[in-house]
Design a protein around this motif. Sequence first.
Motif, PDB file in Angstrom:
ATOM      1  N   PRO A   1       0.812  -1.223   0.000  1.00  0.00           N
ATOM      2  CA  PRO A   1       0.000   0.000   0.000  1.00  0.00           C
ATOM      3  C   PRO A   1       0.843   1.269   0.000  1.00  0.00           C
ATOM      4  O   PRO A   1       0.424   2.284  -0.562  1.00  0.00           O
ATOM      5  CB  PRO A   1      -0.835  -0.122   1.277  1.00  0.00           C
ATOM      6  CG  PRO A   1      -0.124  -1.109   2.140  1.00  0.00           C
ATOM      7  CD  PRO A   1       0.561  -2.054   1.199  1.00  0.00           C
ATOM      8  N   THR A   2       2.017   1.223   0.619  1.00  0.00           N
ATOM      9  CA  THR A   2       2.895   2.394   0.563  1.00  0.00           C
ATOM     10  C   THR A   2       3.357   2.629  -0.862  1.00  0.00           C
ATOM     11  O   THR A   2       3.314   3.760  -1.373  1.00  0.00           O
ATOM     12  CB  THR A   2       4.110   2.207   1.491  1.00  0.00           C
ATOM     13  OG1 THR A   2       3.658   1.999   2.822  1.00  0.00           O
ATOM     14  CG2 THR A   2       5.011   3.426   1.462  1.00  0.00           C
TER      15      THR A   2
ATOM     16  N   GLU B   1       1.421   7.484  -8.556  1.00  0.00           N
ATOM     17  CA  GLU B   1       1.151   8.718  -9.296  1.00  0.00           C
ATOM     18  C   GLU B   1       2.330   9.689  -9.181  1.00  0.00           C
ATOM     19  O   GLU B   1       2.628  10.432 -10.123  1.00  0.00           O
ATOM     20  CB  GLU B   1      -0.133   9.369  -8.795  1.00  0.00           C
ATOM     21  CG  GLU B   1      -1.385   8.587  -9.128  1.00  0.00           C
ATOM     22  CD  GLU B   1      -1.554   8.362 -10.628  1.00  0.00           C
ATOM     23  OE1 GLU B   1      -1.322   9.325 -11.401  1.00  0.00           O
ATOM     24  OE2 GLU B   1      -1.907   7.237 -11.020  1.00  0.00           O
ATOM     25  N   ARG B   2       3.016   9.672  -8.040  1.00  0.00           N
ATOM     26  CA  ARG B   2       4.172  10.554  -7.877  1.00  0.00           C
ATOM     27  C   ARG B   2       5.335  10.116  -8.764  1.00  0.00           C
ATOM     28  O   ARG B   2       6.072  10.951  -9.291  1.00  0.00           O
ATOM     29  CB  ARG B   2       4.581  10.612  -6.404  1.00  0.00           C
ATOM     30  CG  ARG B   2       3.811  11.671  -5.618  1.00  0.00           C
ATOM     31  CD  ARG B   2       4.074  11.594  -4.133  1.00  0.00           C
ATOM     32  NE  ARG B   2       3.099  10.755  -3.453  1.00  0.00           N
ATOM     33  CZ  ARG B   2       3.040  10.581  -2.147  1.00  0.00           C
ATOM     34  NH1 ARG B   2       3.942  11.163  -1.360  1.00  0.00           N
ATOM     35  NH2 ARG B   2       2.112   9.818  -1.603  1.00  0.00           N
ATOM     36  N   ILE B   3       5.473   8.806  -8.967  1.00  0.00           N
ATOM     37  CA  ILE B   3       6.522   8.325  -9.872  1.00  0.00           C
ATOM     38  C   ILE B   3       6.178   8.709 -11.306  1.00  0.00           C
ATOM     39  O   ILE B   3       7.052   9.114 -12.086  1.00  0.00           O
ATOM     40  CB  ILE B   3       6.699   6.802  -9.731  1.00  0.00           C
ATOM     41  CG1 ILE B   3       7.200   6.448  -8.326  1.00  0.00           C
ATOM     42  CG2 ILE B   3       7.697   6.279 -10.762  1.00  0.00           C
ATOM     43  CD1 ILE B   3       7.233   4.955  -8.026  1.00  0.00           C
TER      44      ILE B   3
ATOM     45  N   GLU C   1      -1.656   2.890 -16.112  1.00  0.00           N
ATOM     46  CA  GLU C   1      -1.082   3.668 -17.214  1.00  0.00           C
ATOM     47  C   GLU C   1       0.287   4.240 -16.843  1.00  0.00           C
ATOM     48  O   GLU C   1       0.543   5.439 -16.970  1.00  0.00           O
ATOM     49  CB  GLU C   1      -2.045   4.782 -17.639  1.00  0.00           C
ATOM     50  CG  GLU C   1      -3.391   4.245 -18.127  1.00  0.00           C
ATOM     51  CD  GLU C   1      -4.337   5.353 -18.575  1.00  0.00           C
ATOM     52  OE1 GLU C   1      -4.268   6.467 -18.014  1.00  0.00           O
ATOM     53  OE2 GLU C   1      -5.146   5.090 -19.475  1.00  0.00           O
ATOM     54  N   PHE C   2       1.185   3.359 -16.435  1.00  0.00           N
ATOM     55  CA  PHE C   2       2.538   3.784 -16.091  1.00  0.00           C
ATOM     56  C   PHE C   2       3.227   4.354 -17.334  1.00  0.00           C
ATOM     57  O   PHE C   2       3.118   3.786 -18.428  1.00  0.00           O
ATOM     58  CB  PHE C   2       3.354   2.614 -15.555  1.00  0.00           C
ATOM     59  CG  PHE C   2       2.927   2.120 -14.189  1.00  0.00           C
ATOM     60  CD1 PHE C   2       2.133   2.898 -13.358  1.00  0.00           C
ATOM     61  CD2 PHE C   2       3.334   0.879 -13.737  1.00  0.00           C
ATOM     62  CE1 PHE C   2       1.740   2.444 -12.107  1.00  0.00           C
ATOM     63  CE2 PHE C   2       2.960   0.415 -12.478  1.00  0.00           C
ATOM     64  CZ  PHE C   2       2.156   1.200 -11.662  1.00  0.00           C
ATOM     65  N   ASN C   3       3.942   5.443 -17.155  1.00  0.00           N
ATOM     66  CA  ASN C   3       4.675   6.072 -18.256  1.00  0.00           C
ATOM     67  C   ASN C   3       6.179   5.823 -18.161  1.00  0.00           C
ATOM     68  O   ASN C   3       6.978   6.503 -18.799  1.00  0.00           O
ATOM     69  CB  ASN C   3       4.391   7.580 -18.289  1.00  0.00           C
ATOM     70  CG  ASN C   3       4.765   8.281 -16.988  1.00  0.00           C
ATOM     71  OD1 ASN C   3       5.100   7.625 -15.997  1.00  0.00           O
ATOM     72  ND2 ASN C   3       4.709   9.610 -16.987  1.00  0.00           N
TER      73      ASN C   3
END
Length: 386
Positions: free
Chosen positions: A74-75, A81-83, A133-135
């Motif tokens: 969970p951490t 989103e910050r990554i 949706e990782f970029n």
Amino acid sequence: MPRTLPSLLTALLLSAATAFAADGSTPQPQALGSPLPDFELPGIAPDGSVQTYTPADFASAKLLCIIFTCNHCPTAQRYEERIKQLTTDYAPQGVAVVAINPNNAEAVRLDEMAWTDVGDSFADMQIRHAHKEFNFPYLDDGETQAISRVFGPVATPHVFIYDQDRKLAFQGRIDDAELPQYIKHHDTRDALDALLAGHAPEVQTTRVFGCSVKWAEKAEGYNKLWAQRLKEEPVTLEHATAADFVALRENQDSGKIRVINVWATWCGPCVSEFPDLVDLNVTFRNRDFELVTIAAEYPKMEAKALKFLQQQHASMQNYIFGDTDKYANIEAIDPEWSGALPHTLVIDEKGEVIFRHTGPIDFIELRRLLLPALEAITPWGGLDGN
């Protein structure tokens, strides 16, 4: 294009790291100034394709920011989103952001999966990558963990930044709070800004907070432990009437998300998915969650149904029709149900049916429904984030 094998030096390092971990020790993070370890890992590209990555794929980057993270923690999820934003903000400045999953999927306990839709296998990584949706490239080291033992992440997420010469210039946290409202220090951004400006970061190493890395040597002991625990848990089967089923559906007093699954011993899809229901129960039962099964059998089938439940180690609350009026029981369980099996309801703590499905369950879909419902009762990080 063809890939080169890791250098002899790296191969020796990997061998030493594996031997080091075999004695039960925990790998330590690389020392500042250490060279970037060589690696060759499968990964998911930003466009969703599966590729093999090596350091050569990032040779043109001014800086290389490697973040060890995973799906289940969970951490780690709070930082996804910050990554993504880190990647968006720093890619134009020549920074390559790469995520690596260090976890052995078999070493993740079922009760550690209570905050996630998927586990930490490579197949699960592909699902998570597409869903979120990782970029950035998302690499997997979970099968051998050889590379992770050289880097030495201790928790997820854990950042390692390598400078223009690919020497370690920073290792530690992304920032100092999983919940954004409490962030005071943006350590990774500060380190990147300093290195891009041509000087060493003011803070070069920090503690990290998150789920510990799941090293493979934990898996065997964990699997044996859970197998023994499940064998020891009592399995019961109670008769219930239509009035009992109405009360179960109304869910007025539990304060929990209640999943009701109706099944039968003669129903092939019911039997096939039942082990996943047992896993679901073990996964979520320490949260505000309750799983109830109802055997849609005549009362005389109790012995057969109980034997099946015992074989499955089904230690949740189990019921069987207490009379022969199946249609009254069907109406009581769910007035909108046709009667076909299996049938599943999810009822929130207010008694509202938030999901109903006849037929085999898509357990990823079910988890994605359960997670926000559970979060609404007891938010992660404390009530209202406090």
